[in-house]
Design a protein around this motif. Structure first.
Motif, mmCIF file in Angstrom:
data_model
loop_
_atom_site.group_PDB
_atom_site.id
_atom_site.type_symbol
_atom_site.label_atom_id
_atom_site.label_comp_id
_atom_site.label_asym_id
_atom_site.label_seq_id
_atom_site.Cartn_x
_atom_site.Cartn_y
_atom_site.Cartn_z
ATOM 1 N N ASP A 10 0.902 6.669 -6.920
ATOM 2 C CA ASP A 10 -0.259 7.540 -7.120
ATOM 3 C C ASP A 10 0.133 9.005 -6.916
ATOM 4 O O ASP A 10 -0.275 9.882 -7.687
ATOM 5 C CB ASP A 10 -1.369 7.149 -6.141
ATOM 6 C CG ASP A 10 -2.601 8.032 -6.260
ATOM 7 O OD1 ASP A 10 -3.212 8.047 -7.347
ATOM 8 O OD2 ASP A 10 -2.944 8.707 -5.276
ATOM 9 N N PRO A 12 0.808 -1.229 0.000
ATOM 10 C CA PRO A 12 0.000 0.000 0.000
ATOM 11 C C PRO A 12 0.838 1.275 0.000
ATOM 12 O O PRO A 12 0.469 2.266 -0.640
ATOM 13 C CB PRO A 12 -0.820 -0.120 1.298
ATOM 14 C CG PRO A 12 -0.906 -1.585 1.546
ATOM 15 C CD PRO A 12 0.414 -2.127 1.099
ATOM 16 N N ASN A 14 -7.307 8.604 -2.638
ATOM 17 C CA ASN A 14 -8.582 7.892 -2.706
ATOM 18 C C ASN A 14 -8.273 6.405 -2.576
ATOM 19 O O ASN A 14 -7.887 5.759 -3.546
ATOM 20 C CB ASN A 14 -9.296 8.183 -4.030
ATOM 21 C CG ASN A 14 -10.690 7.571 -4.088
ATOM 22 O OD1 ASN A 14 -10.937 6.504 -3.539
ATOM 23 N ND2 ASN A 14 -11.599 8.260 -4.770
ATOM 24 N N SER A 15 -8.413 5.864 -1.383
ATOM 25 C CA SER A 15 -8.025 4.473 -1.142
ATOM 26 C C SER A 15 -8.889 3.484 -1.905
ATOM 27 O O SER A 15 -8.404 2.434 -2.346
ATOM 28 C CB SER A 15 -8.088 4.175 0.366
ATOM 29 O OG SER A 15 -9.412 4.352 0.854
ATOM 30 N N THR A 16 -10.169 3.804 -2.061
ATOM 31 C CA THR A 16 -11.079 2.906 -2.783
ATOM 32 C C THR A 16 -10.648 2.764 -4.237
ATOM 33 O O THR A 16 -10.599 1.655 -4.783
ATOM 34 C CB THR A 16 -12.525 3.437 -2.726
ATOM 35 O OG1 THR A 16 -12.904 3.612 -1.358
ATOM 36 C CG2 THR A 16 -13.479 2.461 -3.402
ATOM 37 N N LYS A 17 -10.326 3.877 -4.857
ATOM 38 C CA LYS A 17 -9.873 3.876 -6.248
ATOM 39 C C LYS A 17 -8.605 3.048 -6.428
ATOM 40 O O LYS A 17 -8.419 2.380 -7.457
ATOM 41 C CB LYS A 17 -9.624 5.315 -6.705
ATOM 42 C CG LYS A 17 -9.153 5.451 -8.140
ATOM 43 C CD LYS A 17 -8.911 6.908 -8.485
ATOM 44 C CE LYS A 17 -8.354 7.055 -9.900
ATOM 45 N NZ LYS A 17 -8.081 8.487 -10.227
ATOM 46 N N LEU A 18 -7.729 3.066 -5.431
ATOM 47 C CA LEU A 18 -6.452 2.351 -5.519
ATOM 48 C C LEU A 18 -6.558 0.908 -5.031
ATOM 49 O O LEU A 18 -5.571 0.168 -5.075
ATOM 50 C CB LEU A 18 -5.385 3.091 -4.707
ATOM 51 C CG LEU A 18 -5.038 4.498 -5.203
ATOM 52 C CD1 LEU A 18 -4.092 5.183 -4.224
ATOM 53 C CD2 LEU A 18 -4.403 4.441 -6.591
ATOM 54 N N GLY A 19 -7.740 0.510 -4.570
ATOM 55 C CA GLY A 19 -7.947 -0.864 -4.135
ATOM 56 C C GLY A 19 -7.338 -1.198 -2.789
ATOM 57 O O GLY A 19 -7.068 -2.367 -2.488
ATOM 58 N N ILE A 20 -7.118 -0.184 -1.956
ATOM 59 C CA ILE A 20 -6.563 -0.402 -0.616
ATOM 60 C C ILE A 20 -7.718 -0.525 0.378
ATOM 61 O O ILE A 20 -8.500 0.405 0.544
ATOM 62 C CB ILE A 20 -5.632 0.754 -0.202
ATOM 63 C CG1 ILE A 20 -4.436 0.835 -1.171
ATOM 64 C CG2 ILE A 20 -5.146 0.570 1.226
ATOM 65 C CD1 ILE A 20 -3.531 2.025 -0.935
ATOM 66 N N LYS A 21 -7.830 -1.677 1.002
ATOM 67 C CA LYS A 21 -8.946 -1.949 1.902
ATOM 68 C C LYS A 21 -8.643 -1.523 3.343
ATOM 69 O O LYS A 21 -7.498 -1.428 3.743
ATOM 70 C CB LYS A 21 -9.279 -3.445 1.868
ATOM 71 C CG LYS A 21 -9.719 -3.939 0.491
ATOM 72 C CD LYS A 21 -10.012 -5.437 0.521
ATOM 73 C CE LYS A 21 -10.446 -5.940 -0.853
ATOM 74 N NZ LYS A 21 -10.713 -7.402 -0.843
ATOM 75 N N GLU A 52 -11.510 6.385 3.033
ATOM 76 C CA GLU A 52 -12.700 5.949 2.307
ATOM 77 C C GLU A 52 -13.878 6.870 2.597
ATOM 78 O O GLU A 52 -14.664 7.191 1.717
ATOM 79 C CB GLU A 52 -13.080 4.517 2.719
ATOM 80 C CG GLU A 52 -12.101 3.467 2.230
ATOM 81 C CD GLU A 52 -12.411 2.097 2.809
ATOM 82 O OE1 GLU A 52 -13.390 1.992 3.566
ATOM 83 O OE2 GLU A 52 -11.673 1.148 2.514
#
Length: 483
Positions: free
Chosen positions: A445, A438, A459-466, A472
């Motif tokens: 990014d 991450p 934008n964590s959602t856009k980067l696929g970081i849960k 978020e």
């Protein structure tokens, strides 16, 4: 007790562990394409951008809190000890550790920002938080939090207060117990004032103390300007065994340089991320880069200032490979530590050395204890939903251990401190190696948005970081409120 602590340190700081620390830093340097070189300009510019908010502190305040922890007695006593046990070559390995450690500091501090939370109206984060959210291993996170509280509030404050008390006794004949009482009275006033008071004190004191210390080192170097070439040659030759006098100390130079380098700059230790998480920024990589630069400030500037004062004036002792014979004995009877630096300043500026080093130690070590409290409190808030009474108990424990450290022996203080540090390094290194992705994604990014001429926004959602809950929801919600 001393035998047990020594045995534990022999395990925690065995040769394989030291090389693992070097290897992890080098690995992160490669993965980030040596951001510590590519992004120096950004590191400096980002320090002065961003403002504090009700929940968070500014980037500079977060940097100051982190530097409070990084710049401590290790910069004076620790650097001298490295030279005493590993020779002048240990200085090179401290530099090497700072260079590659900057990448490690970026990774752990960016992870702290990614997985930070807003709790009781303040940003909180650090290894315990990113271990739970990033790895999903609660017991490991709890183990780190407990270890950090034990190390930072009980084991390590004694090193700092012991150095202050010893320096004051040597310079001004003030009994150690009186110095101890003064320290805890001032410390209590600050830590009972909360995070904001800690940040405000740090941003005022840290730049002042670092600049003043470096200026004195520069004066001593100018007074001994003819020694520049020989001192640098001595450092580099000794680091690789090319200097006959220190030829048998290559292993010790690496070991002590790396150990004291980690102790001083704290890269990979897991302390810096606590302050990094408190910063109000629009992208985690921003504070990650700022914290990477703090490693440079600590080691390349402040530790180097100590090393140069000692080496330019020749005021040091070095133990031979057998651990007993002195191969350099310029200060007979003087123990490795602040005494070397005091002698160095006295040589160049008679009548100034003892007092200057004592006062420097006070500021360096005191702000470190202050930072230790903040980091300990962060881990207490992680463990307890209602942390009011636990944090009060924490304050008392820290004050007691700080006073006790002021009056106990230096060897035992350092042994306890090394043990506490070793435990944290082990746990945090495992975590950041597993969780590095991450932080690397965030760097990519950040760089892409910069190329587009944008002020990077995460934008964590856009980067696929849960599980980056704040990024978020919380961050976007607060921006919407502002707009």
């Amino acid at each position: 007790m001393e035998d047990f602590v020594k045995w534990l340190n022999d395990i925690l700081w065995s040769a394989p562990v030291i090389y693992i620390c070097l290897g992890v830093g080098l690995l992160f340097s490669i993965f980030t394409r040596f951001l510590q070189v590519r992004h120096i300009k950004d590191m400096i510019m980002l320090m002065f951008k961003g403002k504090s908010s009700e929940a968070g502190v500014s980037s500079f305040q977060a940097l100051s809190i982190a530097l409070s922890g990084r710049v401590g007695t290790g910069n004076i006593a620790g650097t001298a000890t490295a030279i005493a046990m590993g020779g002048p070559g240990a200085v090179f390995w401290m530099w090497a550790m700072a260079f590659i450690g900057a990448a490690t500091a970026y990774v752990e501090s960016t992870l702290a920002q990614i997985y930070k939370v807003k709790k009781d109206g303040q940003y909180r984060g650090g290894p315990a938080f990113y271990i739970e959210k990033g790895m999903g291993v609660k017991w490991f996170a709890v183990l780190f939090a407990i270890s950090a509280i034990l190390a930072l509030s009980f084991l390590m404050p004694g090193i700092q207060s012991n150095s202050i008390a010893a320096g004051m006794e040597n310079a001004f004949n003030i009994p150690t117990w009186i110095t101890g009482l003064f320290i805890i009275a001032l410390l209590g006033f600050i830590i009972f004032g909360g995070v904001k008071r800690i940040a405000n004190v740090a941003q005022l004191v840290v730049p002042f103390m670092a600049i003043g210390y470096i200026l004195v080192a520069l004066i001593i170097m100018v007074l001994n300007i003819g020694e520049v070439g020989s001192v640098f040659a001595l450092i580099f030759k000794s680091a690789f065994g090319a200097e006959s006098m220190f030829g048998g100390l290559v292993g010790s130079a690496i070991a002590w340089g790396v150990k004291r380098g980690i102790y001083s700059n704290e890269a990979g230790q897991g302390t810096g991320p606590h302050a990094a998480a408190a910063a109000e920024v629009s992208h985690p990589a921003k504070q990650g880069l700022v914290q990477a630069f703090s490693v440079y400030v600590d080691t390349l500037l402040v530790c180097s200032a100590t090393a140069f004062m000692i080496l330019f004036t020749g005021t040091f002792n070095t133990v031979g490979p057998d651990g007993e014979t002195m191969i350099v004995n310029q200060l007979p009877g003087v123990e490795a530590g602040p005494g070397y630096t005091q002698a160095a300043v006295e040589t160049a500026l008679p009548g100034f050395g003892a007092g200057f080093v004592a006062i420097s130690l006070f500021f360096f070590a005191f702000t470190t204890i202050m930072a230790y409290y903040y980091m300990s409190e962060t881990n207490v808030t992680y463990l307890f939903k209602n942390a009011k009474w636990p944090t009060f108990i924490l304050k008392i424990v820290l004050l007691v251990s700080t006073f006790y450290g002021a009056v106990r022996t230096a060897d035992l203080a350092w042994a306890f401190g090394d043990a506490g540090l070793g435990i944290m390094v082990w746990l945090n290194m495992i975590a950041i190696v597993i969780l590095a992705k991450p932080a690397l994604v965030a760097l990519k990014d950040y760089e892409q948005q910069k190329k587009q001429g944008l002020d990077p926004v995460f934008n964590s959602t856009k980067l696929g970081i849960k599980n980056a809950d704040y990024w978020e929801n919380g961050y976007q919600e607060e921006k919407e409120k502002v707009s």
